[in-house]
Write an enzyme that holds these catalytic residues in place. Structure first.
Site, PDB file in Angstrom:
ATOM      1  N   ASN A 174     174.383  59.156  15.769  1.00 24.52           N
ATOM      2  CA  ASN A 174     175.483  58.912  15.812  1.00 24.52           C
ATOM      3  C   ASN A 174     175.701  58.093  14.679  1.00 24.52           C
ATOM      4  OD1 ASN A 174     174.392  55.950  15.919  1.00 24.52           O
ATOM      5  ND2 ASN A 174     174.164  56.442  17.760  1.00 24.52           N
TER       6      ASN A 174
ATOM      7  N   GLY B   5     168.996  60.975  24.235  1.00 21.86           N
ATOM      8  CA  GLY B   5     168.640  62.628  24.038  1.00 21.86           C
ATOM      9  C   GLY B   5     167.576  62.588  23.041  1.00 21.86           C
ATOM     10  N   VAL B   6     167.650  63.286  21.720  1.00 22.39           N
ATOM     11  CA  VAL B   6     166.617  63.704  20.583  1.00 22.39           C
ATOM     12  C   VAL B   6     167.540  62.258  20.327  1.00 22.39           C
ATOM     13  CG1 VAL B   6     167.084  64.902  18.571  1.00 22.39           C
ATOM     14  CG2 VAL B   6     167.848  65.811  20.850  1.00 22.39           C
ATOM     15  N   ASP B   7     168.046  61.435  19.420  1.00 17.42           N
ATOM     16  CA  ASP B   7     167.602  60.415  18.300  1.00 17.42           C
ATOM     17  C   ASP B   7     167.015  59.127  19.628  1.00 17.42           C
ATOM     18  OD1 ASP B   7     171.270  57.955  17.672  1.00 17.42           O
ATOM     19  OD2 ASP B   7     168.374  58.198  16.828  1.00 17.42           O
TER      20      ASP B   7
ATOM     21  N   SER C  87     175.710  67.550  19.162  1.00 18.66           N
ATOM     22  CA  SER C  87     176.661  67.628  19.926  1.00 18.66           C
ATOM     23  C   SER C  87     176.572  67.990  22.067  1.00 18.66           C
ATOM     24  CB  SER C  87     178.241  68.290  19.654  1.00 18.66           C
ATOM     25  OG  SER C  87     178.034  67.609  18.524  1.00 18.66           O
ATOM     26  N   THR C  88     175.952  69.053  22.366  1.00 20.95           N
ATOM     27  CA  THR C  88     175.408  69.431  23.475  1.00 20.95           C
ATOM     28  C   THR C  88     174.866  68.560  24.740  1.00 20.95           C
ATOM     29  OG1 THR C  88     173.771  70.400  23.338  1.00 20.95           O
ATOM     30  CG2 THR C  88     175.438  71.729  22.962  1.00 20.95           C
ATOM     31  N   GLY C  89     175.047  67.350  24.041  1.00 12.30           N
ATOM     32  CA  GLY C  89     174.461  65.685  25.284  1.00 12.30           C
ATOM     33  C   GLY C  89     175.730  65.375  25.614  1.00 12.30           C
TER      34      GLY C  89
ATOM     35  N   TYR D  23     177.071  63.792  23.568  1.00 12.20           N
ATOM     36  CA  TYR D  23     178.816  64.326  22.763  1.00 12.20           C
ATOM     37  C   TYR D  23     179.089  66.367  23.866  1.00 12.20           C
ATOM     38  CZ  TYR D  23     177.819  60.610  19.275  1.00 12.20           C
ATOM     39  OH  TYR D  23     177.731  60.235  18.514  1.00 12.20           O
TER      40      TYR D  23
END
Ligand code: APR
Length: 176
Positions: free
Chosen positions: A29, A37-39, A127-129, A131
């Protein structure tokens, strides 16, 4: 000077923090200070040196945060990679077409990777989680962006976290 050779594109199901590549792309972000998530996985596995590097970016050129669609590299810390390329995907909106911003995440990440001299890059489904971007549409945007991006890198790996994502990306990349 002929056009550069086409990249090798691989779709795999797995955990992006376990990919041994030169650069792992983070679905960050704009604060660059971590998240879920990934982050969350990247900061957890990468260790404090990744966050320290992100804080330095915030203290410097990215005082206002990393804008959506842009990308910036840091050390990968303890991850099996040399760099993490942080990019900020757009939050999905049914009212506003933000496709260009999502495409830009892939294009800009490949540009940064190329500048670093990375030979291999792993992407998540940006962006598919959190977001909320619909997977099929995000996969289509990713495929178009990755195929047309110049500059690019020799080896590109899309790392999908579940079967639905893998199926959507296989369809978008038109691979069996
Ligand atoms: N490896 C690969 N893919 C993963 C992993 C993982 N370890 N963890 C989650 N994913 C998948 C999700 O299933 C989703 O399909 O990555 C995709 C992107 O999901 P998010 O990580 O939620 O990223 P995004 O939708 O871009 O939202 C970014 O979420 O974590 C916060 O700080 C982050 O605010 C930012 C926002």
């Amino acid at each position: 000077m002929g056009s550069p050779p086409r990249s090798r594109i691989e779709l795999v199901r797995g955990d992006i923090t376990e990919q041994s590549v030169d650069a792992i792309v983070n679905a960050a972000n704009s604060s660059l200070l971590g998240g879920g998530g990934v982050d969350g996985a990247i900061h957890r596995k990468g260790g404090p040196s990744v966050l320290e590097a992100c804080r330095a970016l915030r203290a410097g050129h990215y005082g206002g945060g990393l804008p959506t669609g842009q990308a910036v590299a840091t050390t990968a810390g303890e991850l099996p990679a040399r760099w993490v390329i942080h990019t900020v995907g757009p939050v999905y909106s049914a009212a506003e077409d933000r496709s260009a911003l999502l495409a830009s995440c892939y294009v800009e990440s490949l540009r940064v990777a190329r500048e670093l001299g990375a030979e291999s890059v792993a992407f998540p489904a940006i962006s598919t989680g959190v977001y909320r971007w619909p997977m099929d549409d995000a996969a289509r945007i990713a495929a178009d962006a990755i195929r047309t991006a110049r500059p690019s890198v020799p080896d590109i790996r899309l790392v999908l976290f579940d079967d639905a994502a893998l199926t959507a990306f296989r369809t978008a990349f038109d691979t069996p």
